[in-house]
Scaffold this motif. Structure first.
Motif, PDB file in Angstrom:
ATOM      1  N   GLU A  10       0.839  -1.198   0.000  1.00 58.93           N
ATOM      2  CA  GLU A  10       0.000   0.000   0.000  1.00 58.93           C
ATOM      3  C   GLU A  10       0.873   1.247   0.000  1.00 58.93           C
ATOM      4  O   GLU A  10       1.942   1.280   0.609  1.00 58.93           O
ATOM      5  CB  GLU A  10      -0.918   0.020   1.223  1.00 58.93           C
ATOM      6  N   GLU A  11       0.397   2.295  -0.657  1.00 60.19           N
ATOM      7  CA  GLU A  11       1.168   3.532  -0.706  1.00 60.19           C
ATOM      8  C   GLU A  11       1.145   4.260   0.636  1.00 60.19           C
ATOM      9  O   GLU A  11       2.138   4.849   1.052  1.00 60.19           O
ATOM     10  CB  GLU A  11       0.621   4.458  -1.791  1.00 60.19           C
ATOM     11  N   ASN A  12       0.006   4.248   1.312  1.00 57.11           N
ATOM     12  CA  ASN A  12      -0.143   4.928   2.597  1.00 57.11           C
ATOM     13  C   ASN A  12      -0.675   3.953   3.634  1.00 57.11           C
ATOM     14  O   ASN A  12      -1.632   3.223   3.372  1.00 57.11           O
ATOM     15  CB  ASN A  12      -1.114   6.108   2.482  1.00 57.11           C
ATOM     16  N   ILE A  13      -0.085   3.988   4.799  1.00 58.62           N
ATOM     17  CA  ILE A  13      -0.530   3.161   5.915  1.00 58.62           C
ATOM     18  C   ILE A  13      -0.594   4.069   7.132  1.00 58.62           C
ATOM     19  O   ILE A  13       0.358   4.806   7.418  1.00 58.62           O
ATOM     20  CB  ILE A  13       0.443   1.995   6.171  1.00 58.62           C
ATOM     21  N   ILE A  14      -1.692   4.012   7.857  1.00 58.72           N
ATOM     22  CA  ILE A  14      -1.850   4.801   9.071  1.00 58.72           C
ATOM     23  C   ILE A  14      -1.772   3.851  10.254  1.00 58.72           C
ATOM     24  O   ILE A  14      -2.481   2.846  10.299  1.00 58.72           O
ATOM     25  CB  ILE A  14      -3.190   5.555   9.071  1.00 58.72           C
ATOM     26  N   ILE A  15      -0.907   4.184  11.201  1.00 53.76           N
ATOM     27  CA  ILE A  15      -0.747   3.388  12.409  1.00 53.76           C
ATOM     28  C   ILE A  15      -1.148   4.264  13.585  1.00 53.76           C
ATOM     29  O   ILE A  15      -0.635   5.367  13.744  1.00 53.76           O
ATOM     30  CB  ILE A  15       0.712   2.911  12.579  1.00 53.76           C
ATOM     31  N   GLU A  54       9.773   5.038   2.718  1.00 55.06           N
ATOM     32  CA  GLU A  54      10.886   4.262   2.190  1.00 55.06           C
ATOM     33  C   GLU A  54      10.960   4.535   0.693  1.00 55.06           C
ATOM     34  O   GLU A  54       9.949   4.438  -0.003  1.00 55.06           O
ATOM     35  CB  GLU A  54      10.639   2.776   2.463  1.00 55.06           C
ATOM     36  N   ASP A  55      12.144   4.907   0.196  1.00 52.74           N
ATOM     37  CA  ASP A  55      12.264   5.200  -1.228  1.00 52.74           C
ATOM     38  C   ASP A  55      12.380   3.912  -2.043  1.00 52.74           C
ATOM     39  O   ASP A  55      12.371   2.808  -1.488  1.00 52.74           O
ATOM     40  CB  ASP A  55      13.411   6.176  -1.514  1.00 52.74           C
ATOM     41  N   ASN A  56      12.472   4.051  -3.337  1.00 50.54           N
ATOM     42  CA  ASN A  56      12.518   2.884  -4.231  1.00 50.54           C
ATOM     43  C   ASN A  56      13.755   2.018  -4.031  1.00 50.54           C
ATOM     44  O   ASN A  56      13.772   0.856  -4.415  1.00 50.54           O
ATOM     45  CB  ASN A  56      12.429   3.328  -5.693  1.00 50.54           C
ATOM     46  N   ASP A  57      14.793   2.583  -3.427  1.00 46.65           N
ATOM     47  CA  ASP A  57      16.021   1.825  -3.154  1.00 46.65           C
ATOM     48  C   ASP A  57      16.007   1.164  -1.776  1.00 46.65           C
ATOM     49  O   ASP A  57      16.976   0.526  -1.385  1.00 46.65           O
ATOM     50  CB  ASP A  57      17.244   2.743  -3.260  1.00 46.65           C
ATOM     51  N   GLY A  58      14.912   1.355  -1.021  1.00 47.13           N
ATOM     52  CA  GLY A  58      14.797   0.751   0.297  1.00 47.13           C
ATOM     53  C   GLY A  58      15.354   1.596   1.428  1.00 47.13           C
ATOM     54  O   GLY A  58      15.371   1.161   2.569  1.00 47.13           O
ATOM     55  N   LYS A  59      15.792   2.818   1.130  1.00 52.37           N
ATOM     56  CA  LYS A  59      16.293   3.704   2.177  1.00 52.37           C
ATOM     57  C   LYS A  59      15.105   4.329   2.892  1.00 52.37           C
ATOM     58  O   LYS A  59      14.161   4.804   2.262  1.00 52.37           O
ATOM     59  CB  LYS A  59      17.185   4.790   1.584  1.00 52.37           C
ATOM     60  N   ARG A  60      15.155   4.348   4.215  1.00 56.65           N
ATOM     61  CA  ARG A  60      14.039   4.835   5.022  1.00 56.65           C
ATOM     62  C   ARG A  60      14.308   6.240   5.540  1.00 56.65           C
ATOM     63  O   ARG A  60      15.418   6.572   5.932  1.00 56.65           O
ATOM     64  CB  ARG A  60      13.790   3.886   6.192  1.00 56.65           C
TER      65      ARG A  60
END
Length: 72
Positions: A10-15, A54-60
């Motif tokens: 999912e693009e957006n997740i609310i916690i 998190e970007d497309n390279d997995g960097k948070r």
């Protein structure tokens, strides 16, 4: 729970959670062990909104943490 969130497409997740669990989530999001909160902690205020991605390279990234500007 953390692994399920991070695997989700999912693009957006609310916690929504209490502070202690969010402290653990924030720490793990940055790639640190949950146990590392014994030496430092990334916590949020009640009602605070954080923007993490998190970007497309997995960097948070954490762009905002515990932002309360919406109540002004």
């Amino acid at each position: 729970f953390f692994d399920e969130i991070m695997k989700n497409d999912e693009e957006n997740i609310i916690i929504v959670s209490h502070g202690d669990l969010l402290s653990v989530f924030n720490t793990m999001f940055l790639g640190l062990s949950a146990e590392s909160i014994n030496t430092g902690e990334i916590f949020g205020l009640a009602g605070g909104v954080s923007y993490m991605f998190e970007d497309n390279d997995g960097k948070r990234f954490i762009k905002r943490i515990s932002d309360m500007s919406y109540i002004r």
